[in-house]
Design an enzyme around this catalytic site. Structure first.
Site, PDB file in Angstrom:
ATOM      1  N   HIS A   1     -47.582  42.143  -8.881  1.00  0.00           N
ATOM      2  CA  HIS A   1     -48.977  42.289  -8.448  1.00  0.00           C
ATOM      3  C   HIS A   1     -49.004  42.273  -6.915  1.00  0.00           C
ATOM      4  O   HIS A   1     -48.491  41.355  -6.278  1.00  0.00           O
ATOM      5  CB  HIS A   1     -49.792  41.133  -9.027  1.00  0.00           C
ATOM      6  CG  HIS A   1     -51.257  41.212  -8.792  1.00  0.00           C
ATOM      7  ND1 HIS A   1     -52.103  41.962  -9.589  1.00  0.00           N
ATOM      8  CD2 HIS A   1     -52.044  40.627  -7.852  1.00  0.00           C
ATOM      9  CE1 HIS A   1     -53.345  41.827  -9.152  1.00  0.00           C
ATOM     10  NE2 HIS A   1     -53.343  41.033  -8.093  1.00  0.00           N
TER      11      HIS A   1
ATOM     12  N   HIS B   1     -53.649  45.836  -6.279  1.00  0.00           N
ATOM     13  CA  HIS B   1     -55.031  45.351  -6.344  1.00  0.00           C
ATOM     14  C   HIS B   1     -55.664  45.557  -4.966  1.00  0.00           C
ATOM     15  O   HIS B   1     -55.367  44.823  -4.026  1.00  0.00           O
ATOM     16  CB  HIS B   1     -54.980  43.856  -6.738  1.00  0.00           C
ATOM     17  CG  HIS B   1     -56.310  43.190  -6.781  1.00  0.00           C
ATOM     18  ND1 HIS B   1     -56.438  41.815  -6.866  1.00  0.00           N
ATOM     19  CD2 HIS B   1     -57.582  43.675  -6.765  1.00  0.00           C
ATOM     20  CE1 HIS B   1     -57.721  41.489  -6.891  1.00  0.00           C
ATOM     21  NE2 HIS B   1     -58.434  42.600  -6.817  1.00  0.00           N
TER      22      HIS B   1
ATOM     23  N   MET C   1     -58.369  45.127  -2.524  1.00  0.00           N
ATOM     24  CA  MET C   1     -59.573  44.380  -2.144  1.00  0.00           C
ATOM     25  C   MET C   1     -60.026  44.939  -0.807  1.00  0.00           C
ATOM     26  O   MET C   1     -59.935  44.276   0.241  1.00  0.00           O
ATOM     27  CB  MET C   1     -59.244  42.886  -2.062  1.00  0.00           C
ATOM     28  CG  MET C   1     -59.071  42.259  -3.427  1.00  0.00           C
ATOM     29  SD  MET C   1     -58.231  40.663  -3.373  1.00  0.00           S
ATOM     30  CE  MET C   1     -56.544  41.243  -3.388  1.00  0.00           C
TER      31      MET C   1
ATOM     32  N   MET D   1     -61.534  38.796 -12.077  1.00  0.00           N
ATOM     33  CA  MET D   1     -61.234  37.796 -11.044  1.00  0.00           C
ATOM     34  C   MET D   1     -61.700  36.428 -11.519  1.00  0.00           C
ATOM     35  O   MET D   1     -62.875  36.235 -11.835  1.00  0.00           O
ATOM     36  CB  MET D   1     -61.942  38.144  -9.725  1.00  0.00           C
ATOM     37  CG  MET D   1     -61.436  39.395  -9.019  1.00  0.00           C
ATOM     38  SD  MET D   1     -59.657  39.440  -8.740  1.00  0.00           S
ATOM     39  CE  MET D   1     -59.392  37.961  -7.762  1.00  0.00           C
TER      40      MET D   1
ATOM     41  N   PHE E   1     -58.063  34.881  -1.233  1.00  0.00           N
ATOM     42  CA  PHE E   1     -57.036  33.870  -0.972  1.00  0.00           C
ATOM     43  C   PHE E   1     -56.307  33.483  -2.253  1.00  0.00           C
ATOM     44  O   PHE E   1     -56.922  33.459  -3.330  1.00  0.00           O
ATOM     45  CB  PHE E   1     -57.678  32.602  -0.376  1.00  0.00           C
ATOM     46  CG  PHE E   1     -58.438  32.882   0.885  1.00  0.00           C
ATOM     47  CD1 PHE E   1     -57.791  32.899   2.114  1.00  0.00           C
ATOM     48  CD2 PHE E   1     -59.803  33.164   0.845  1.00  0.00           C
ATOM     49  CE1 PHE E   1     -58.488  33.191   3.281  1.00  0.00           C
ATOM     50  CE2 PHE E   1     -60.516  33.457   2.001  1.00  0.00           C
ATOM     51  CZ  PHE E   1     -59.844  33.465   3.223  1.00  0.00           C
TER      52      PHE E   1
ATOM     53  N   GLY F   1     -54.136  30.442  -4.327  1.00  0.00           N
ATOM     54  CA  GLY F   1     -54.184  28.983  -4.416  1.00  0.00           C
ATOM     55  C   GLY F   1     -55.551  28.373  -4.665  1.00  0.00           C
ATOM     56  O   GLY F   1     -55.755  27.187  -4.404  1.00  0.00           O
TER      57      GLY F   1
ATOM     58  N   GLY G   1     -56.212  34.862 -10.562  1.00  0.00           N
ATOM     59  CA  GLY G   1     -56.678  33.741  -9.746  1.00  0.00           C
ATOM     60  C   GLY G   1     -56.607  32.409 -10.462  1.00  0.00           C
ATOM     61  O   GLY G   1     -57.219  32.232 -11.516  1.00  0.00           O
TER      62      GLY G   1
END
Ligand code: DX5
Ligand code: ZN
Length: 222
Positions: free
Chosen positions: A33, A66, A68, A137, A143, A145, A176
């Protein structure tokens, strides 16, 4: 059914990218990914086309890219050339999603649509037959973590119903905050693909961690 595992390279050690990709080649991961952030659609910048190309040079697994980014339609061909096999654009970033999906197909890539936590899955109903992969998502993008958002289970179940009702073959990917703590319940809700960044790369033994995720079973079948 076992999940498709797609570790997110965003959490890797960028100073040793070749080594990290080779580790994924050796692992039970199915895809890699690749998170592209533009500092406009999301409040962070990751990396872009040359780094994707560098990952592809060593990768022996499909790149699941992906995007974004705003105006993703402008960069589809560049990411295809850089080695993308699956290209996901954000629902929220596309004025003409149907057209953008056709462009991805014409390039010979699998089509993906990512949706933010606040975006209802029902909005994809009229294009679901054009989508190979919906990336749900489970954190706000930008971000690695972050904490997993619990409402995701509900969205996955709803999306599974839409896919079934429309006779589509679409895969459901979760992105996520994924770990072995929620993987079973996600699979039981109808997920097919699990993305994991920090859970894999911050682990003492990433190979074993990937193998553990791959062994996830639907909790209802345990
Ligand atoms: C978030 C990215 C994710 C992220 C996942 O914007 O799209 O793919 O790398 O990272 P973890 O698994 O650490 O939440
Ligand atoms: Zn991602």
């Amino acid at each position: 059914m076992k999940p498709i595992i797609a570790p997110s390279i965003l959490a890797a050690d960028f100073a040793n990218l070749q080594k990290e990709v080779e580790m994924l080649n050796q692992s039970e991961a199915d895809w890699i990914h690749v998170d592209i952030m533009d500092g406009a659609f999301v409040p962070n910048i990751s990396f872009g086309i040359p780094v994707t190309e560098a990952i592809h040079r060593y990768a022996q697994k499909p790149l699941d890219v992906h995007l974004m980014i705003e105006r993703p339609e402008k960069y589809l061909e560049a990411f295809k050339k850089a080695g993308a096999e699956i290209i996901s654009v954000h629902y929220e970033a596309c004025q003409h999603l149907h057209r953008t999906l056709q462009q991805i197909k014409e390039l010979g890539c699998k089509t993906g649509v990512a949706i933010n936590p606040h975006t209802p899955v029902g909005l994809l109903s009229d294009v679901i037959n054009e989508i190979d992969l919906v990336c749900v998502m489970s954190v706000n993008p930008g971000f690695g973590g972050q904490k997993f958002i619990e409402n995701t289970y509900h969205k996955v179940r709803e999306l599974r119903d839409i896919i079934q009702a429309k006779g589509a073959q679409t895969l459901i990917e979760i992105d996520g905050g994924v770990s072995t703590a929620n993987a079973g319940k996600l699979m039981a809700s109808g997920a097919d693909v699990l993305v994991a960044g920090s859970f894999v790369f911050n682990a003492e033994n990433p190979l074993q961690t990937i193998a553990g995720l791959k062994q996830t079973t639907d909790e209802k079948n345990v």
